[in-house]
Design a protein around this motif. Structure first.
Motif, PDB file in Angstrom:
ATOM      1  N   GLY A 149      -3.282   1.592 -24.987  1.00  0.00           N
ATOM      2  CA  GLY A 149      -2.194   0.995 -24.888  1.00  0.00           C
ATOM      3  C   GLY A 149      -0.554   2.103 -24.634  1.00  0.00           C
ATOM      4  N   SER A 150      -1.131   3.580 -25.204  1.00  0.00           N
ATOM      5  CA  SER A 150       0.235   4.107 -26.035  1.00  0.00           C
ATOM      6  C   SER A 150      -0.193   5.130 -25.140  1.00  0.00           C
ATOM      7  CB  SER A 150       0.231   4.883 -26.897  1.00  0.00           C
ATOM      8  OG  SER A 150      -1.199   5.705 -27.660  1.00  0.00           O
ATOM      9  N   LEU A 151      -0.606   5.089 -24.589  1.00  0.00           N
ATOM     10  CA  LEU A 151      -0.520   6.380 -23.222  1.00  0.00           C
ATOM     11  C   LEU A 151      -0.178   6.117 -21.867  1.00  0.00           C
ATOM     12  CD1 LEU A 151      -4.654   6.934 -22.611  1.00  0.00           C
ATOM     13  CD2 LEU A 151      -3.251   8.305 -24.505  1.00  0.00           C
ATOM     14  N   ALA A 152       0.673   7.566 -21.685  1.00  0.00           N
ATOM     15  CA  ALA A 152       1.313   7.646 -20.373  1.00  0.00           C
ATOM     16  C   ALA A 152       0.737   7.432 -19.153  1.00  0.00           C
ATOM     17  CB  ALA A 152       2.189   8.936 -19.818  1.00  0.00           C
ATOM     18  N   ILE A 153       0.913   6.890 -18.412  1.00  0.00           N
ATOM     19  CA  ILE A 153       0.130   6.223 -16.662  1.00  0.00           C
ATOM     20  C   ILE A 153       0.867   6.709 -15.873  1.00  0.00           C
ATOM     21  CG2 ILE A 153       0.011   4.754 -15.495  1.00  0.00           C
ATOM     22  CD1 ILE A 153      -0.092   2.389 -17.539  1.00  0.00           C
ATOM     23  N   GLY A 154      -0.759   7.371 -14.854  1.00  0.00           N
ATOM     24  CA  GLY A 154      -0.084   7.986 -13.445  1.00  0.00           C
ATOM     25  C   GLY A 154      -1.287   7.050 -12.945  1.00  0.00           C
ATOM     26  N   TYR A 155      -0.208   6.938 -11.094  1.00  0.00           N
ATOM     27  CA  TYR A 155      -1.574   6.614 -10.377  1.00  0.00           C
ATOM     28  C   TYR A 155      -2.400   7.763  -9.413  1.00  0.00           C
ATOM     29  CZ  TYR A 155       1.549   2.433 -11.019  1.00  0.00           C
ATOM     30  OH  TYR A 155       2.354   0.970 -11.537  1.00  0.00           O
ATOM     31  N   PHE A 156      -2.857   7.518  -8.993  1.00  0.00           N
ATOM     32  CA  PHE A 156      -4.241   7.817  -8.062  1.00  0.00           C
ATOM     33  C   PHE A 156      -4.396   6.648  -6.615  1.00  0.00           C
ATOM     34  CE2 PHE A 156      -7.711   9.499  -5.730  1.00  0.00           C
ATOM     35  CZ  PHE A 156      -7.321  10.735  -5.416  1.00  0.00           C
ATOM     36  N   GLY A 157      -4.087   7.076  -5.841  1.00  0.00           N
ATOM     37  CA  GLY A 157      -4.795   6.483  -4.727  1.00  0.00           C
ATOM     38  C   GLY A 157      -5.148   7.740  -3.502  1.00  0.00           C
ATOM     39  N   ALA A 158      -6.267   6.657  -2.503  1.00  0.00           N
ATOM     40  CA  ALA A 158      -6.774   7.568  -1.679  1.00  0.00           C
ATOM     41  C   ALA A 158      -6.258   6.611  -0.126  1.00  0.00           C
ATOM     42  CB  ALA A 158      -8.172   8.562  -1.204  1.00  0.00           C
ATOM     43  N   GLY A 159      -5.971   7.110   1.006  1.00  0.00           N
ATOM     44  CA  GLY A 159      -6.249   6.741   2.553  1.00  0.00           C
ATOM     45  C   GLY A 159      -5.137   4.893   1.900  1.00  0.00           C
ATOM     46  N   ALA A 160      -5.588   4.207   2.465  1.00  0.00           N
ATOM     47  CA  ALA A 160      -4.518   2.865   2.132  1.00  0.00           C
ATOM     48  C   ALA A 160      -4.084   2.741   0.739  1.00  0.00           C
ATOM     49  CB  ALA A 160      -5.188   1.820   3.107  1.00  0.00           C
ATOM     50  N   GLY A 161      -5.015   3.020   0.181  1.00  0.00           N
ATOM     51  CA  GLY A 161      -5.237   2.869  -1.681  1.00  0.00           C
ATOM     52  C   GLY A 161      -3.654   3.713  -2.010  1.00  0.00           C
ATOM     53  N   ALA A 162      -3.484   4.838  -1.171  1.00  0.00           N
ATOM     54  CA  ALA A 162      -2.165   5.947  -1.484  1.00  0.00           C
ATOM     55  C   ALA A 162      -0.526   5.350  -1.253  1.00  0.00           C
ATOM     56  CB  ALA A 162      -2.078   7.476  -0.968  1.00  0.00           C
ATOM     57  N   ALA A 163      -0.721   4.411  -0.697  1.00  0.00           N
ATOM     58  CA  ALA A 163       0.401   3.886   0.481  1.00  0.00           C
ATOM     59  C   ALA A 163       0.628   2.228  -1.007  1.00  0.00           C
ATOM     60  CB  ALA A 163      -0.224   2.812   1.167  1.00  0.00           C
ATOM     61  N   VAL A 164      -0.708   2.599  -1.220  1.00  0.00           N
ATOM     62  CA  VAL A 164      -0.409   1.295  -2.581  1.00  0.00           C
ATOM     63  C   VAL A 164       0.558   1.688  -3.350  1.00  0.00           C
ATOM     64  CG1 VAL A 164      -1.809  -1.090  -4.242  1.00  0.00           C
ATOM     65  CG2 VAL A 164      -2.380  -0.445  -1.905  1.00  0.00           C
ATOM     66  N   ALA A 165      -0.375   2.869  -4.121  1.00  0.00           N
ATOM     67  CA  ALA A 165       0.235   4.042  -5.105  1.00  0.00           C
ATOM     68  C   ALA A 165       1.803   3.983  -5.132  1.00  0.00           C
ATOM     69  CB  ALA A 165      -0.489   5.013  -5.413  1.00  0.00           C
ATOM     70  N   LEU A 166       2.245   4.331  -4.106  1.00  0.00           N
ATOM     71  CA  LEU A 166       3.253   5.360  -3.512  1.00  0.00           C
ATOM     72  C   LEU A 166       4.345   3.809  -3.900  1.00  0.00           C
ATOM     73  CD1 LEU A 166       2.517   7.660  -0.902  1.00  0.00           C
ATOM     74  CD2 LEU A 166       2.800   8.311  -3.455  1.00  0.00           C
ATOM     75  N   THR A 167       3.548   2.834  -3.146  1.00  0.00           N
ATOM     76  CA  THR A 167       5.132   1.752  -2.818  1.00  0.00           C
ATOM     77  C   THR A 167       5.323   0.549  -4.826  1.00  0.00           C
ATOM     78  OG1 THR A 167       3.834   0.727  -1.047  1.00  0.00           O
ATOM     79  CG2 THR A 167       5.237  -0.954  -2.227  1.00  0.00           C
ATOM     80  N   ALA A 168       3.620   0.638  -5.506  1.00  0.00           N
ATOM     81  CA  ALA A 168       3.732   0.344  -7.173  1.00  0.00           C
ATOM     82  C   ALA A 168       4.603   1.412  -7.778  1.00  0.00           C
ATOM     83  CB  ALA A 168       2.961   0.330  -7.075  1.00  0.00           C
ATOM     84  N   ALA A 169       5.281   3.164  -7.362  1.00  0.00           N
ATOM     85  CA  ALA A 169       5.372   3.709  -8.505  1.00  0.00           C
ATOM     86  C   ALA A 169       7.458   3.516  -7.368  1.00  0.00           C
ATOM     87  CB  ALA A 169       5.075   5.475  -7.868  1.00  0.00           C
ATOM     88  N   ALA A 170       7.414   2.924  -5.852  1.00  0.00           N
ATOM     89  CA  ALA A 170       8.717   2.762  -6.148  1.00  0.00           C
ATOM     90  C   ALA A 170       8.890   1.498  -6.821  1.00  0.00           C
ATOM     91  CB  ALA A 170       8.942   2.528  -4.396  1.00  0.00           C
ATOM     92  N   VAL A 179       2.532  10.465 -10.106  1.00  0.00           N
ATOM     93  CA  VAL A 179       1.166   9.845  -8.496  1.00  0.00           C
ATOM     94  C   VAL A 179       0.575  11.264  -7.790  1.00  0.00           C
ATOM     95  CG1 VAL A 179       1.340   8.412  -6.296  1.00  0.00           C
ATOM     96  CG2 VAL A 179       3.183   7.827  -8.627  1.00  0.00           C
ATOM     97  N   VAL A 180      -1.094  10.994  -7.877  1.00  0.00           N
ATOM     98  CA  VAL A 180      -1.069  11.973  -6.684  1.00  0.00           C
ATOM     99  C   VAL A 180      -1.639  10.600  -5.401  1.00  0.00           C
ATOM    100  CG1 VAL A 180      -3.240  13.443  -5.996  1.00  0.00           C
ATOM    101  CG2 VAL A 180      -2.147  13.540  -8.433  1.00  0.00           C
ATOM    102  N   SER A 181      -1.648  11.175  -4.056  1.00  0.00           N
ATOM    103  CA  SER A 181      -1.400  10.633  -3.127  1.00  0.00           C
ATOM    104  C   SER A 181      -2.512  11.674  -2.261  1.00  0.00           C
ATOM    105  CB  SER A 181      -0.654  10.539  -2.140  1.00  0.00           C
ATOM    106  OG  SER A 181      -0.203  10.167  -0.820  1.00  0.00           O
ATOM    107  N   ASP A 182      -3.461  10.961  -1.762  1.00  0.00           N
ATOM    108  CA  ASP A 182      -4.994  11.528  -1.348  1.00  0.00           C
ATOM    109  C   ASP A 182      -5.223  11.074   0.289  1.00  0.00           C
ATOM    110  OD1 ASP A 182      -6.811  13.149  -0.736  1.00  0.00           O
ATOM    111  OD2 ASP A 182      -8.355  12.301  -2.136  1.00  0.00           O
ATOM    112  N   ALA A 183      -4.656  12.267   1.346  1.00  0.00           N
ATOM    113  CA  ALA A 183      -4.957  11.582   2.277  1.00  0.00           C
ATOM    114  C   ALA A 183      -4.217  10.185   2.871  1.00  0.00           C
ATOM    115  CB  ALA A 183      -6.536  11.592   2.765  1.00  0.00           C
ATOM    116  N   GLY A 184      -3.244  10.140   2.277  1.00  0.00           N
ATOM    117  CA  GLY A 184      -2.453   8.903   2.362  1.00  0.00           C
ATOM    118  C   GLY A 184      -1.902   8.337   3.393  1.00  0.00           C
ATOM    119  N   ARG A 185      -2.116   6.807   4.102  1.00  0.00           N
ATOM    120  CA  ARG A 185      -1.369   6.483   4.666  1.00  0.00           C
ATOM    121  C   ARG A 185       0.214   6.449   4.684  1.00  0.00           C
ATOM    122  NH1 ARG A 185      -3.941   2.759   8.782  1.00  0.00           N
ATOM    123  NH2 ARG A 185      -2.206   2.974   9.645  1.00  0.00           N
TER     124      ARG A 185
END
Length: 286
Positions: A149-170, A179-185
């Motif tokens: 619960g107290s940890l800092a949070i990061g997102y990782f997403g590949a392909g379509a999942g990267a689009a989801v991670a980037l949108t959530a961050a926005a 955020v790390v986007s791997d071969a993202g859309r």
């Protein structure tokens, strides 16, 4: 391949110094191998694994949680469709992050019923905004769970999942720290990129020119600290084990700097950022 050194200005990113450009082609593999070794050296020992269910937005989302001893931060993996646990790319990167001391949560953004109904799954997987809302809700729900619960949070997403991670961050910038986007859309998130303030690493397939060009265009739209890395064989459609290792090393370094870094510890990066990144830019002045 030409390497670049970036520093934010209204003009284009400027080229890296010739010595660094010459060194880059020869040292990329060595530096990435070093990053993997450094990650392994930081291993925390045993990893506690469990299946979890998070209640978000009126649905129950399943996930696989892994927590090493004394976790440094929590990385949520966004999968565009189907089960995160069946994605070899996510599993490989998650294991490397766990060895580097990060807790990981491989989250299925579709419910069990949605995942088994093929047409429904396809329709929901294409709804990036809805899946991004679920990812952000899940990140906030994770804050209520011990011991993460107290940890800092990061997102990782590949392909379509990267689009989801980037949108959530926005959409919910206060929830995520990196955020790390791997071969993202990246073509699916052009409208949200200017709203992302979390430090963002864009990893693109280094085979050919199309993906790096798309990555450079996306990089120019980001507001926060950002970098671009090209990894040959990093296509999300045909996961190459060697490429997954390199992606994992890049992700561990990025999250280590932005999720687990100390304010009083100087960054190991020079003004050009990580040595094996093709472009790097500090955060845009406000």
């Amino acid at each position: 391949m030409t390497l670049w050194r970036g520093q934010w200005s209204p003009a284009l990113l400027r080229r890296r110094e010739p010595c660094r450009a010459a060194r880059g082609a020869r040292s990329t593999s060595a530096s990435l191998r070093w990053s993997v070794q450094a990650s392994l050296a930081g291993a925390r020992g045993a990893v506690a694994r469990s299946r979890v269910t998070l209640a978000v937005g009126g649905v129950q989302l399943r996930g696989a949680l892994a927590v090493p001893d004394a976790p440094r931060a929590l990385v949520l993996f966004a999968h565009g469709a189907g089960s995160n646990g069946r994605c070899p790319r996510h599993r490989g990167v998650a294991r490397a992050l766990e060895r580097a001391g990060f807790a990981t949560l491989l989250l299925d953004l579709l419910t069990r019923d949605e995942d088994t109904a093929e047409h429904s799954a396809m329709a929901r997987a294409s709804d990036v905004e809805a899946l991004a809302a679920r990812l952000a809700d899940a990140a906030e729900a994770a804050r209520a769970r011990a011991p993460i619960g107290s940890l800092a949070i990061g997102y990782f997403g590949a392909g379509a999942g990267a689009a989801v991670a980037l949108t959530a961050a926005a959409r919910r910038p206060a929830t995520v720290r990196a955020v790390v986007s791997d071969a993202g859309r990246l073509d699916r998130v052009a409208a949200v990129l200017p709203h992302i303030v979390a430090p963002t690493l864009l990893i693109v397939d280094g085979d050919g020119e199309a993906a790096p060009a798309q990555g450079r265009a996306a990089l120019a739209q980001l507001r926060g600290e950002c970098a671009l890395a090209a990894v040959p064989g990093a296509s999300h459609l045909y996961p190459d084990p060697a490429a997954i290792d390199r992606v994992a090393a890049l992700a561990a370094e990025w999250f280590g700097e932005h999720l687990a870094g100390s304010a009083d510890r100087p960054s190991p990066w020079g003004p050009g950022g990580p040595a094996h990144c093709e472009e790097f830019r500090p955060g845009r002045p406000v």
